[in-house]
Motif scaffolding. Sequence first.
Motif, PDB file in Angstrom:
ATOM      1  N   ASP A 251      18.888  -6.478 -28.882  1.00 60.52           N
ATOM      2  CA  ASP A 251      20.059  -5.730 -28.436  1.00 60.52           C
ATOM      3  C   ASP A 251      19.627  -4.320 -28.020  1.00 60.52           C
ATOM      4  N   ARG A 252      18.322  -4.180 -27.728  1.00 64.21           N
ATOM      5  CA  ARG A 252      17.799  -2.845 -27.463  1.00 64.21           C
ATOM      6  C   ARG A 252      18.495  -2.152 -26.286  1.00 64.21           C
ATOM      7  N   PRO A 253      18.630  -2.787 -25.128  1.00 63.74           N
ATOM      8  CA  PRO A 253      19.330  -2.099 -24.035  1.00 63.74           C
ATOM      9  C   PRO A 253      20.840  -2.129 -24.231  1.00 63.74           C
ATOM     10  N   ILE A 254      21.491  -1.071 -23.786  1.00 68.24           N
ATOM     11  CA  ILE A 254      22.952  -0.993 -23.731  1.00 68.24           C
ATOM     12  C   ILE A 254      23.303  -0.709 -22.276  1.00 68.24           C
ATOM     13  N   PHE A 255      23.964  -1.644 -21.631  1.00 66.89           N
ATOM     14  CA  PHE A 255      24.254  -1.488 -20.209  1.00 66.89           C
ATOM     15  C   PHE A 255      25.618  -0.830 -20.015  1.00 66.89           C
ATOM     16  N   VAL A 256      25.619   0.255 -19.267  1.00 63.48           N
ATOM     17  CA  VAL A 256      26.848   0.968 -18.924  1.00 63.48           C
ATOM     18  C   VAL A 256      26.961   0.971 -17.407  1.00 63.48           C
ATOM     19  N   THR A 257      28.019   0.360 -16.896  1.00 58.11           N
ATOM     20  CA  THR A 257      28.175   0.275 -15.451  1.00 58.11           C
ATOM     21  C   THR A 257      29.542   0.808 -15.046  1.00 58.11           C
ATOM     22  N   GLY A 258      29.861   0.663 -13.789  1.00 59.17           N
ATOM     23  CA  GLY A 258      31.060   1.242 -13.203  1.00 59.17           C
ATOM     24  C   GLY A 258      30.663   2.010 -11.962  1.00 59.17           C
ATOM     25  N   LEU A 259      31.639   2.466 -11.219  1.00 62.06           N
ATOM     26  CA  LEU A 259      31.347   3.233 -10.017  1.00 62.06           C
ATOM     27  C   LEU A 259      30.655   4.548 -10.358  1.00 62.06           C
ATOM     28  N   PRO A 260      29.833   5.073  -9.461  1.00 62.96           N
ATOM     29  CA  PRO A 260      29.322   6.430  -9.681  1.00 62.96           C
ATOM     30  C   PRO A 260      30.491   7.392  -9.857  1.00 62.96           C
ATOM     31  N   ARG A 261      30.311   8.387 -10.706  1.00 59.85           N
ATOM     32  CA  ARG A 261      31.306   9.423 -10.960  1.00 59.85           C
ATOM     33  C   ARG A 261      32.532   8.885 -11.703  1.00 59.85           C
TER      34      ARG A 261
END
Length: 497
Positions: A251-261
């Motif tokens: 579970d080492r990476p935590i992915f955070v996504t969404g549009l820039p800004r």
Amino acid sequence: MPATINLKLTARLAQLKAALSRRDRVSTNRAVVTLLDEQAPIGEHWKTISHLMQVSGEYTLALRAIDAFIASAANPAMARYSKVVLLTQAHRQQDAHDLLIQLPENVPDRAGHAYVLGNIALTLGHSDAARGHLLNALEHRPGWGPAWLSLASTGNLAEDRMAEQMLAEAAAAERQGPADLARYCYARGKLHADRKDPAAAFSAYLRGAALLKSETPYSRDANAANALSAMTGFDAEFFKRMQTHATADTDRPIFVTGLPRSGTTLVEHILASHSQVQDGGELNVIQHVAVTAGGVSGHAIDQYLAGGGTLIALGDLYLHLLTERAGSAGRIVDKTIDASRYLGLIATIFPNVPLIWMQRDPLDNAWSCFRTFFIHGVGWSFDLDDIAHHFELEAKLMAFWKRRLGDRLLIVPFADMVGKPALWTSNIISHCGLGEEDAVHTPHLNKRRVSTASGLQVRRPINTDGLGVAEPYRSFLRPFTDAIANCTGPIDARGSI
């Protein structure tokens, strides 16, 4: 050079070339290691090899190759400056700073030297030092767009004495090439925005965007095809079928996504304030995994597995490249831009990693994207119609992945996040399987490096200043609002369609 050594070197280089042509990462790395271990006398070619390794995410080899280049360089100072650039790309800003201050002030030139020092200081959160270096750069190169753009990000320019200097250097700025002039336009837009002059601000940003659009290829069709591919082949039973394949137990990476800004840097800053989490930033590691897998669609993953590939191998590649960029300690936040296009691949190879998607009011988000100079170039951000088209694609991706992934994908509305930070910080920490710590509730006290356009904002206590920022520009943003109104489905503040 003796003939036998020359023949051996020729053979080594042929092996490297063949491995590169096959896109064989293992053989390429092995060939580079052999050349390094044998201290091959290839001079300037070491710089090329270093660049190849950096592009492929192999920073250990890239740094070894740049050191070999320095050892053989006719101009050691300029060669060491090449290492400074590589260190900044590897997010090792302090190391880059420590090396740069050892070099003469005219390397690469006086303006460039001061500019790099200023940007390193800015990334490390030292705004006063950054301003000093950047103003020094402008003494040597008046009107220089890159320096003005960085200076504009150091604070509010409304009553700053350097604002008049920026305007006075307009004529010098006009003599620059399109890319540097565009940067000056974005800086000037920030000045007018700080002075609360929406018409002048929008005009400056519009000109900067037009300059960049003329220099940056962008295709709506290609963007749409990429989004469609990202959602193709992931039927309702896909992830259940994938459970029969062994995966990396991490579970080492935590992915955070969404549009820039949209608030992704804020979430990263919160998470990186936890004792078990390190910041990663826009790592762009998963794209290498996608190349190995043959694509991002479910069909590509099925074909990769049918051809003998394994999810373990894909996971190991990602984790190796993650360590190359971020070291081996702690959990890492990966907020790669357009991670939405890789979410099926990520969820397949890493069934235990948390996934977070930030959502922001579309108009505020659109204006924030339009007024931001993205260092790596974001082709859709230079045109309001293109922004609307891209936002529609991302809204469809979010809705699709929420249906497929359910509660595994935490959607965080920006307005709710800044309105109730204690609640949402706890939600995020819990979603990532982390224990509560006081530090995550005061992320502005975290002195970590921040290399994105949100660097200044996240160094302040969480606030609601980012809400309604587009309202003064609503009339100028009609192309966006009209285009959004014509989307196949309405998009609300949470990105629902």
